[in-house]
Design an enzyme around this catalytic site. Structure first.
Site, PDB file in Angstrom:
ATOM      1  N   GLY A  20       0.903  -1.205   0.125  1.00  0.00           N
ATOM      2  CA  GLY A  20      -0.016   0.007   0.055  1.00  0.00           C
ATOM      3  C   GLY A  20       0.809   1.375   0.015  1.00  0.00           C
ATOM      4  O   GLY A  20       2.015   1.301   0.656  1.00  0.00           O
ATOM      5  N   ASP A  75       6.444  -4.818   5.868  1.00  0.00           N
ATOM      6  CA  ASP A  75       6.834  -6.229   6.415  1.00  0.00           C
ATOM      7  C   ASP A  75       6.809  -7.423   5.391  1.00  0.00           C
ATOM      8  O   ASP A  75       7.305  -8.267   5.252  1.00  0.00           O
ATOM      9  CB  ASP A  75       6.417  -6.623   7.760  1.00  0.00           C
ATOM     10  CG  ASP A  75       4.858  -6.383   8.029  1.00  0.00           C
ATOM     11  OD1 ASP A  75       4.478  -5.926   7.291  1.00  0.00           O
ATOM     12  OD2 ASP A  75       4.535  -7.065   8.912  1.00  0.00           O
ATOM     13  N   THR A 131       5.051   2.248   5.837  1.00  0.00           N
ATOM     14  CA  THR A 131       3.616   1.978   6.152  1.00  0.00           C
ATOM     15  C   THR A 131       3.020   3.136   6.960  1.00  0.00           C
ATOM     16  O   THR A 131       3.583   3.294   8.120  1.00  0.00           O
ATOM     17  CB  THR A 131       3.512   0.698   6.499  1.00  0.00           C
ATOM     18  OG1 THR A 131       2.073   0.455   7.102  1.00  0.00           O
ATOM     19  CG2 THR A 131       4.261   0.367   7.765  1.00  0.00           C
ATOM     20  N   ASP A 188       0.640   1.842   9.003  1.00  0.00           N
ATOM     21  CA  ASP A 188       0.278   1.071   9.941  1.00  0.00           C
ATOM     22  C   ASP A 188       1.602   1.033  11.146  1.00  0.00           C
ATOM     23  O   ASP A 188       1.054   0.657  12.213  1.00  0.00           O
ATOM     24  CB  ASP A 188       0.117  -0.345   9.607  1.00  0.00           C
ATOM     25  CG  ASP A 188      -1.014  -0.412   8.571  1.00  0.00           C
ATOM     26  OD1 ASP A 188      -1.792   0.483   8.229  1.00  0.00           O
ATOM     27  OD2 ASP A 188      -0.892  -1.575   7.762  1.00  0.00           O
ATOM     28  N   ARG A 193      -4.820  -1.931   9.918  1.00  0.00           N
ATOM     29  CA  ARG A 193      -4.861  -3.344  10.063  1.00  0.00           C
ATOM     30  C   ARG A 193      -5.032  -3.775  11.559  1.00  0.00           C
ATOM     31  O   ARG A 193      -5.906  -3.295  12.420  1.00  0.00           O
ATOM     32  CB  ARG A 193      -3.822  -3.932   9.187  1.00  0.00           C
ATOM     33  CG  ARG A 193      -4.327  -3.887   7.718  1.00  0.00           C
ATOM     34  CD  ARG A 193      -3.881  -5.172   6.830  1.00  0.00           C
ATOM     35  NE  ARG A 193      -4.406  -6.353   7.092  1.00  0.00           N
ATOM     36  CZ  ARG A 193      -5.670  -6.754   6.642  1.00  0.00           C
ATOM     37  NH1 ARG A 193      -6.398  -5.945   5.812  1.00  0.00           N
ATOM     38  NH2 ARG A 193      -6.340  -7.806   6.843  1.00  0.00           N
ATOM     39  N   GLU A 243      -9.426   0.279  12.729  1.00  0.00           N
ATOM     40  CA  GLU A 243     -10.315  -0.510  11.508  1.00  0.00           C
ATOM     41  C   GLU A 243     -10.232  -2.105  12.151  1.00  0.00           C
ATOM     42  O   GLU A 243     -11.319  -2.723  11.848  1.00  0.00           O
ATOM     43  CB  GLU A 243      -9.925  -0.529  10.415  1.00  0.00           C
ATOM     44  CG  GLU A 243      -8.373  -0.906  10.016  1.00  0.00           C
ATOM     45  CD  GLU A 243      -8.083  -0.882   8.670  1.00  0.00           C
ATOM     46  OE1 GLU A 243      -8.877  -0.499   7.779  1.00  0.00           O
ATOM     47  OE2 GLU A 243      -6.741  -1.444   8.339  1.00  0.00           O
ATOM     48  N   ARG A 255     -22.181   9.895  15.213  1.00  0.00           N
ATOM     49  CA  ARG A 255     -22.006   9.909  13.731  1.00  0.00           C
ATOM     50  C   ARG A 255     -20.739   9.294  13.303  1.00  0.00           C
ATOM     51  O   ARG A 255     -19.720   9.397  14.429  1.00  0.00           O
ATOM     52  CB  ARG A 255     -22.215  11.273  12.921  1.00  0.00           C
ATOM     53  CG  ARG A 255     -23.424  11.878  13.071  1.00  0.00           C
ATOM     54  CD  ARG A 255     -24.406  11.097  12.044  1.00  0.00           C
ATOM     55  NE  ARG A 255     -25.712  12.055  11.759  1.00  0.00           N
ATOM     56  CZ  ARG A 255     -26.609  11.870  12.875  1.00  0.00           C
ATOM     57  NH1 ARG A 255     -26.565  11.032  13.997  1.00  0.00           N
ATOM     58  NH2 ARG A 255     -27.829  12.608  12.627  1.00  0.00           N
ATOM     59  N   HIS A 307      -8.656   5.985   2.484  1.00  0.00           N
ATOM     60  CA  HIS A 307      -7.255   5.958   1.838  1.00  0.00           C
ATOM     61  C   HIS A 307      -6.901   7.637   1.653  1.00  0.00           C
ATOM     62  O   HIS A 307      -5.635   7.477   1.445  1.00  0.00           O
ATOM     63  CB  HIS A 307      -7.480   5.510   0.334  1.00  0.00           C
ATOM     64  CG  HIS A 307      -7.737   4.008   0.339  1.00  0.00           C
ATOM     65  ND1 HIS A 307      -8.704   3.381   0.564  1.00  0.00           N
ATOM     66  CD2 HIS A 307      -6.872   3.056   0.272  1.00  0.00           C
ATOM     67  CE1 HIS A 307      -8.760   2.079   0.439  1.00  0.00           C
ATOM     68  NE2 HIS A 307      -7.330   1.917   0.378  1.00  0.00           N
ATOM     69  N   ARG A 320      -3.426   7.628   3.565  1.00  0.00           N
ATOM     70  CA  ARG A 320      -2.341   7.261   2.675  1.00  0.00           C
ATOM     71  C   ARG A 320      -1.719   8.541   1.921  1.00  0.00           C
ATOM     72  O   ARG A 320      -0.582   8.187   1.353  1.00  0.00           O
ATOM     73  CB  ARG A 320      -2.680   5.973   1.905  1.00  0.00           C
ATOM     74  CG  ARG A 320      -3.254   4.995   2.606  1.00  0.00           C
ATOM     75  CD  ARG A 320      -2.450   3.467   2.451  1.00  0.00           C
ATOM     76  NE  ARG A 320      -2.634   2.961   0.928  1.00  0.00           N
ATOM     77  CZ  ARG A 320      -3.203   2.214   0.487  1.00  0.00           C
ATOM     78  NH1 ARG A 320      -3.803   1.057   1.665  1.00  0.00           N
ATOM     79  NH2 ARG A 320      -3.185   1.645  -0.689  1.00  0.00           N
TER      80      ARG A 320
END
Ligand code: F6P
Length: 359
Positions: free
Chosen positions: A14, A112, A135, A137, A181, A232, A275, A281, A284
């Site tokens: 990504g 990774d 990343t 993440d 993730r 998420e 809400r 994305h 990113r």
């Protein structure tokens, strides 16, 4: 003295902010050594597909263009998860492609998963490789920071700044669902920076009733709005994933936990309307932060230094505020780095009144 004359560079997995700053750093440093640089398009696809997809890069590609200041990948990238051909076929074509281009070594900008896959390809093909971690993440082992993480945190923190204003106008508890993730780094950093009241991460169990209690105490204190961040990868209270969607190779596609939380909170408490905002994305992208640009430049420069010194199968890392490098096999062996529930981040969040799940 190195025997390198031509290197390849590719981005894999990504995308995130700062990739182009890394490419620029590698291109500048390598061309100062007199090496040629071949930019491989769309990750390993550029070498495994036919015709080969690549572009010869020079400092001109970046010195007189806005590219190094932009997010996205100039070269394009590939989420390896969606590859269906066998490793054997792909690594064979990868090696043939690299040999056809006359590459002496490869710089791989990836997370990774990419370190694992591409280092395998390189090993089989006999190509020297240096990895650079990236990343949003921030779950790549050993390095404290990967390129792209700081900018993603800024995007989320900016979103929380915006949300708090509208939350205040409408007596709302606004939920921000962020990526990451299975790792809660992005959620936790963003929640701290954005001064959220609740932050849920996959690594720490939580109770909806405890979230409601936190909202009630906010209301009792005289404040009419609240901010909730959820990663998420967080599961429902009963431990099940919200999303049943899977990608082509059967991996769960995350998303939807924000809506679940919203409904569950509203069932129990009506004083604050809830809400959900899912940033998706946009995390990113964003303007690469100063830290990501600095990291990108140091990583790129060190990668070229390592190749020059003949130190390969290494990944550059930023650890304890200094630059270093580790054996890629060791990086791969460590797997994904999750958020430590006992970390100073979690501790500081709790000590300043944020509900971050059960101790
Ligand atoms: O690994 C980066 C990441 O953005 C994760 O945070 C997210 O779950 C995933 O990639 C999304 O992948 P895709 O771009 O395939 O939807």
């Amino acid at each position: 003295m190195s025997d390198i004359k031509r290197i390849g560079i590719l981005t894999s997995g990504g995308d995130c902010a700062g990739l182009n700053a890394v490419i620029r750093a590698v291109v500048n440093a390598a061309s100062l050594k007199g090496w040629e640089i071949y930019g491989i398009k769309f990750g390993t696809d550029g070498l495994t597909n036919r015709p080969l997809q690549y572009e010869v890069l020079t400092p001109d590609n970046f010195s007189n263009t806005p590219w190094p200041r932009l997010s996205g990948s100039y070269l394009g990238s590939l989420n390896s998860g969606v590859k269906l051909e066998s490793m054997e076929t792909l690594s064979k074509r990868f090696g043939e492609g690299a040999r056809e281009l006359g590459l002496d070594a490869l710089v791989v900008i990836g997370g990774d998963g990419s370190m694992n896959i591409v280092s395998n390809y390189c090993h089989k093909a006999g190509i020297r490789m240096v990895g650079i971690p990236k990343t949003i993440d921030n779950d790549t082992p050993i390095t404290d920071s990967s390129v792209g993480f700081a900018t993603a945190c800024q995007v989320c923190s900016d979103a929380l700044d915006s949300l708090t204003l509208t939350a205040r106008s409408h007596n709302r508890a606004l939920i921000l669902e962020v990526m990451g993730r299975d790792a809660g780094h992005l959620a936790m950093h963003s929640a701290i920076a954005g001064m959220a009241d609740v932050c849920l991460v996959p690594e720490i169990p939580y109770k909806i009733d405890a979230i409601v209690d936190r909202l009630k105490s906010i209301k009792a204190s005289g404040r009419n709005h609240a901010l909730i961040v959820v990663s998420e990868g967080v599961k429902r209270e009963d431990g099940q994933h919200v999303s049943a969607a899977t990608n082509k190779i059967g991996e769960t596609v995350y998303g939807g936990i924000g809506q679940y939380l919203s409904a569950e909170i509203n069932k129990r408490y009506k004083e604050f309307q809830t809400r959900v905002t899912t940033l998706g994305h946009t995390q990113r992208s964003g303007n690469p932060s100063a830290f990501d640009r600095v990291l990108a430049t140091m990583f790129g420069a060190r990668a070229v230094e390592l190749l020059q010194a003949g130190k390969t199968n290494r990944m550059v890392v930023w650890k304890n505020s200094s630059l270093s490098d580790y054996d890629i096999d060791q990086v791969v062996k460590e797997g994904t780095t999750l958020l430590d529930p006992k970390s100073d981040y979690v501790k500081a969040a709790r000590l300043t009144g944020m509900y971050v799940g059960e101790e």
